[in-house]
Write a protein that holds these residues in place. Structure first.
Motif, PDB file in Angstrom:
ATOM      1  N   ILE A  16       0.834  -1.200   0.000  1.00 36.08           N
ATOM      2  CA  ILE A  16       0.000   0.000   0.000  1.00 36.08           C
ATOM      3  C   ILE A  16       0.867   1.248   0.000  1.00 36.08           C
ATOM      4  CG2 ILE A  16      -1.729   1.326   1.288  1.00 36.08           C
ATOM      5  CD1 ILE A  16      -2.892  -1.159   0.086  1.00 36.08           C
ATOM      6  N   GLN A  17       1.923   1.227   0.814  1.00 32.56           N
ATOM      7  CA  GLN A  17       2.823   2.379   0.894  1.00 32.56           C
ATOM      8  C   GLN A  17       3.528   2.619  -0.440  1.00 32.56           C
ATOM      9  OE1 GLN A  17       2.652  -0.146   3.021  1.00 32.56           O
ATOM     10  NE2 GLN A  17       2.881   0.508   5.158  1.00 32.56           N
ATOM     11  N   GLN A  18       3.917   1.536  -1.126  1.00 39.40           N
ATOM     12  CA  GLN A  18       4.599   1.688  -2.406  1.00 39.40           C
ATOM     13  C   GLN A  18       3.663   2.256  -3.475  1.00 39.40           C
ATOM     14  OE1 GLN A  18       6.253  -2.323  -2.883  1.00 39.40           O
ATOM     15  NE2 GLN A  18       8.304  -1.463  -2.602  1.00 39.40           N
ATOM     16  N   VAL A  19       2.401   1.843  -3.446  1.00 37.18           N
ATOM     17  CA  VAL A  19       1.414   2.411  -4.384  1.00 37.18           C
ATOM     18  C   VAL A  19       1.270   3.911  -4.125  1.00 37.18           C
ATOM     19  CG1 VAL A  19      -1.009   2.421  -5.063  1.00 37.18           C
ATOM     20  CG2 VAL A  19       0.165   0.240  -4.676  1.00 37.18           C
ATOM     21  N   GLY A  20       1.210   4.288  -2.838  1.00 39.32           N
ATOM     22  CA  GLY A  20       1.153   5.706  -2.494  1.00 39.32           C
ATOM     23  C   GLY A  20       2.382   6.452  -2.977  1.00 39.32           C
ATOM     24  N   ALA A  21       3.561   5.807  -2.871  1.00 40.14           N
ATOM     25  CA  ALA A  21       4.807   6.424  -3.334  1.00 40.14           C
ATOM     26  C   ALA A  21       4.782   6.642  -4.847  1.00 40.14           C
ATOM     27  CB  ALA A  21       5.997   5.550  -2.940  1.00 40.14           C
ATOM     28  N   LEU A  22       4.186   5.701  -5.584  1.00 41.76           N
ATOM     29  CA  LEU A  22       4.071   5.851  -7.039  1.00 41.76           C
ATOM     30  C   LEU A  22       3.222   7.063  -7.399  1.00 41.76           C
ATOM     31  CD1 LEU A  22       3.597   2.123  -8.152  1.00 41.76           C
ATOM     32  CD2 LEU A  22       5.602   3.558  -8.511  1.00 41.76           C
ATOM     33  N   PHE A  23       2.117   7.258  -6.672  1.00 36.69           N
ATOM     34  CA  PHE A  23       1.265   8.417  -6.951  1.00 36.69           C
ATOM     35  C   PHE A  23       1.983   9.720  -6.587  1.00 36.69           C
ATOM     36  CE2 PHE A  23      -2.204   5.299  -7.116  1.00 36.69           C
ATOM     37  CZ  PHE A  23      -2.886   5.768  -8.233  1.00 36.69           C
ATOM     38  N   LEU A  24       2.764   9.711  -5.496  1.00 34.02           N
ATOM     39  CA  LEU A  24       3.565  10.885  -5.156  1.00 34.02           C
ATOM     40  C   LEU A  24       4.549  11.206  -6.270  1.00 34.02           C
ATOM     41  CD1 LEU A  24       4.550  10.507  -1.369  1.00 34.02           C
ATOM     42  CD2 LEU A  24       3.093  12.260  -2.389  1.00 34.02           C
ATOM     43  N   LEU A  25       5.146  10.143  -6.845  1.00 30.50           N
ATOM     44  CA  LEU A  25       6.112  10.327  -7.921  1.00 30.50           C
ATOM     45  C   LEU A  25       5.443  10.928  -9.160  1.00 30.50           C
ATOM     46  CD1 LEU A  25       9.130   9.739  -8.625  1.00 30.50           C
ATOM     47  CD2 LEU A  25       8.302   7.663  -9.749  1.00 30.50           C
ATOM     48  N   ILE A  75       9.869   6.225   0.800  1.00 24.92           N
ATOM     49  CA  ILE A  75       8.742   5.356   1.153  1.00 24.92           C
ATOM     50  C   ILE A  75       8.805   4.048   0.366  1.00 24.92           C
ATOM     51  CG2 ILE A  75       6.222   5.105   1.034  1.00 24.92           C
ATOM     52  CD1 ILE A  75       6.067   8.159   1.522  1.00 24.92           C
ATOM     53  N   TYR A  76       9.102   4.152  -0.938  1.00 27.02           N
ATOM     54  CA  TYR A  76       9.128   2.950  -1.777  1.00 27.02           C
ATOM     55  C   TYR A  76      10.200   1.973  -1.314  1.00 27.02           C
ATOM     56  CZ  TYR A  76       8.413   0.149  -5.937  1.00 27.02           C
ATOM     57  OH  TYR A  76       8.106  -0.889  -6.793  1.00 27.02           O
ATOM     58  N   GLN A  77      11.353   2.505  -0.900  1.00 27.09           N
ATOM     59  CA  GLN A  77      12.447   1.637  -0.450  1.00 27.09           C
ATOM     60  C   GLN A  77      12.178   1.070   0.949  1.00 27.09           C
ATOM     61  OE1 GLN A  77      14.879   0.689  -2.254  1.00 27.09           O
ATOM     62  NE2 GLN A  77      15.177   2.183  -3.870  1.00 27.09           N
ATOM     63  N   LYS A  78      11.525   1.863   1.789  1.00 34.04           N
ATOM     64  CA  LYS A  78      11.374   1.495   3.205  1.00 34.04           C
ATOM     65  C   LYS A  78      10.250   0.492   3.438  1.00 34.04           C
ATOM     66  CE  LYS A  78      11.220   3.661   7.785  1.00 34.04           C
ATOM     67  NZ  LYS A  78      11.092   4.938   8.526  1.00 34.04           N
ATOM     68  N   TYR A  79       9.222   0.501   2.572  1.00 27.14           N
ATOM     69  CA  TYR A  79       8.050  -0.346   2.812  1.00 27.14           C
ATOM     70  C   TYR A  79       7.796  -1.302   1.641  1.00 27.14           C
ATOM     71  CZ  TYR A  79       7.149   3.101   6.464  1.00 27.14           C
ATOM     72  OH  TYR A  79       7.256   3.930   7.547  1.00 27.14           O
ATOM     73  N   PRO A  80       8.713  -2.262   1.425  1.00 22.90           N
ATOM     74  CA  PRO A  80       8.474  -3.245   0.357  1.00 22.90           C
ATOM     75  C   PRO A  80       7.314  -4.166   0.714  1.00 22.90           C
ATOM     76  CG  PRO A  80      10.358  -3.902   1.672  1.00 22.90           C
ATOM     77  CD  PRO A  80       9.946  -2.535   2.166  1.00 22.90           C
ATOM     78  N   TYR A  81       6.786  -4.825  -0.305  1.00 19.32           N
ATOM     79  CA  TYR A  81       5.677  -5.764  -0.071  1.00 19.32           C
ATOM     80  C   TYR A  81       6.168  -6.953   0.746  1.00 19.32           C
ATOM     81  CZ  TYR A  81       1.943  -9.102  -0.964  1.00 19.32           C
ATOM     82  OH  TYR A  81       0.922 -10.017  -0.817  1.00 19.32           O
ATOM     83  N   GLN A  82       5.442  -7.275   1.792  1.00 22.05           N
ATOM     84  CA  GLN A  82       5.793  -8.401   2.663  1.00 22.05           C
ATOM     85  C   GLN A  82       4.777  -9.537   2.443  1.00 22.05           C
ATOM     86  OE1 GLN A  82       8.458  -8.446   4.543  1.00 22.05           O
ATOM     87  NE2 GLN A  82       9.053  -6.286   4.407  1.00 22.05           N
ATOM     88  N   VAL A  83       5.315 -10.719   2.161  1.00 19.90           N
ATOM     89  CA  VAL A  83       4.448 -11.881   1.977  1.00 19.90           C
ATOM     90  C   VAL A  83       3.893 -12.293   3.340  1.00 19.90           C
ATOM     91  CG1 VAL A  83       4.300 -14.258   1.185  1.00 19.90           C
ATOM     92  CG2 VAL A  83       5.795 -12.648   0.016  1.00 19.90           C
ATOM     93  N   LYS A  84       2.584 -12.368   3.442  1.00 24.36           N
ATOM     94  CA  LYS A  84       1.960 -12.743   4.714  1.00 24.36           C
ATOM     95  C   LYS A  84       2.129 -14.230   4.980  1.00 24.36           C
ATOM     96  CE  LYS A  84      -1.565  -9.137   4.457  1.00 24.36           C
ATOM     97  NZ  LYS A  84      -3.037  -8.833   4.389  1.00 24.36           N
TER      98      LYS A  84
END
Length: 332
Positions: A145-154, A319-328
């Motif tokens: 979710i954080q990475q998607v937000g980072a993409l929109f910021l970009l 944000i993109y680097q700090k919050y990668p997708y984590q496999v549950k």
């Protein structure tokens, strides 16, 4: 006998550690941002107006091939590639992305003629989102979710940078159908194709283990053949036949040509090791580099839009680097 035994016992070079690979990716990304950011200023300063565009592009592609072959010889992969290379493998890994990029460039040219520059730039930034979508569909690479937000910021930062460029080209006030079908639709399709081609390159390098240098060679050859075919009826082709391939060139013309060639190789390395989405971050960051270099060498201060985009770019990358997708983990 002892020499043969010693040679056989010679330890193989260990694979690079995660930290070493991250350092290498960071270096490639910084170099690409600097090259991409400096390229407009270098080209403007060293390429004369009378230079035929196709001649500089073709020469750049040849330079890319030569540089890539030199790097392959240096890292010892050239002999292996020579033994294992197949035409089918080349067409699958590089031919399709090269053809897609050629179609994308044609659509962008059509769109740019029918849209004002700011609208064109804003719509063109959607390729970042399409790259993330295609990466998920082809490689199943998910975003948090954080990475998607980072993409929109970009994307917001890229749009602000587009505004900062300013433009004397305004909407021509043509009919809405022409603007829609010859302007908006082509640039959106081109953005989808850009995301698809970038994801295919990433798939070929990461899944099929196709060397980024080899892909550079193959894609440059395919692109050059397409360009040579287009010169049969294009104005540039006519100019080349009339004045010669290197009309208007000086020794300084080689500086931007070689810089662009090395940039093409860096794009392949960043896509291979970091992925198409992160490459998008590097390209947008390069726009800030351009603004900085314009201020240093031309005395042109960055616009308020550019200054506003700086914290957005930095925040999005962080944000993109700090919050990668984590496999549950599945609960037992």
């Amino acid at each position: 006998m002892a020499t043969a035994t010693a040679a056989a016992a010679k330890p193989k070079r260990p694979p690079p550690t995660s930290d070493q690979m991250n350092a290498k990716v960071f270096l490639y990304s910084v170099l690409l941002a600097l090259q991409y950011g400096a390229q407009p200023l270098i080209s403007k300063r060293f390429i004369r107006r009378e230079v035929i565009v196709t001649s500089s592009v073709l020469t750049c592609e040849v330079a890319k091939v030569i540089c890539a072959l030199v790097f392959m010889a240096r890292d010892g992969s050239l002999k292996k590639v020579y033994k294992e290379w197949t035409l089918l493998g080349a067409l699958t890994a590089s031919g399709l992305p090269a053809a897609i990029y050629a179609l994308q460039n044609s659509l962008l040219q059509i769109s740019y003629k029918n849209l004002d520059s700011l609208t064109f730039s804003m719509l063109n930034q959607t390729k970042i989102i399409f790259t993330a979508m295609c990466t998920y569909l082809i490689l199943r690479q998910k975003q948090s979710i954080q990475q998607v937000g980072a993409l929109f910021l970009l994307i917001i930062a890229a749009v602000l940078l587009s505004f900062g460029e300013g433009s004397s080209k305004r909407s021509s006030g043509g009919n809405s159908d022409q603007i829609w079908f010859n302007g908006i639709i082509p640039v959106l399709v081109a953005s989808v194709l850009s995301g698809l081609a970038s994801s295919l390159c990433q798939w070929a390098s990461q899944v099929k283990k196709h060397s980024s240098y080899l892909m550079t060679v193959e894609m440059s050859i395919v692109g050059s053949l397409c360009m040579l075919a287009s010169t049969a009826k294009s104005p540039d082709g006519e100019a080349i036949r009339k004045h010669g391939l290197f009309y208007g060139w000086t020794i300084l013309t080689w500086i931007p040509v070689m810089s662009n060639a090395l940039g093409g190789i860096l794009v392949g390395l960043v896509t291979t090791h970091a992925g198409g989405v992160r490459k998008g971050f590097v390209i947008v960051s390069a726009l800030l580099v351009t603004a900085l270099l314009q201020f240093i060498f031309e005395g042109k201060p960055p616009s308020l839009y550019c200054l506003a985009s700086l914290p957005l770019v930095v925040s999005s990358i962080s944000i993109y680097q700090k919050y990668p997708y984590q496999v549950k983990k599945k609960e037992s």
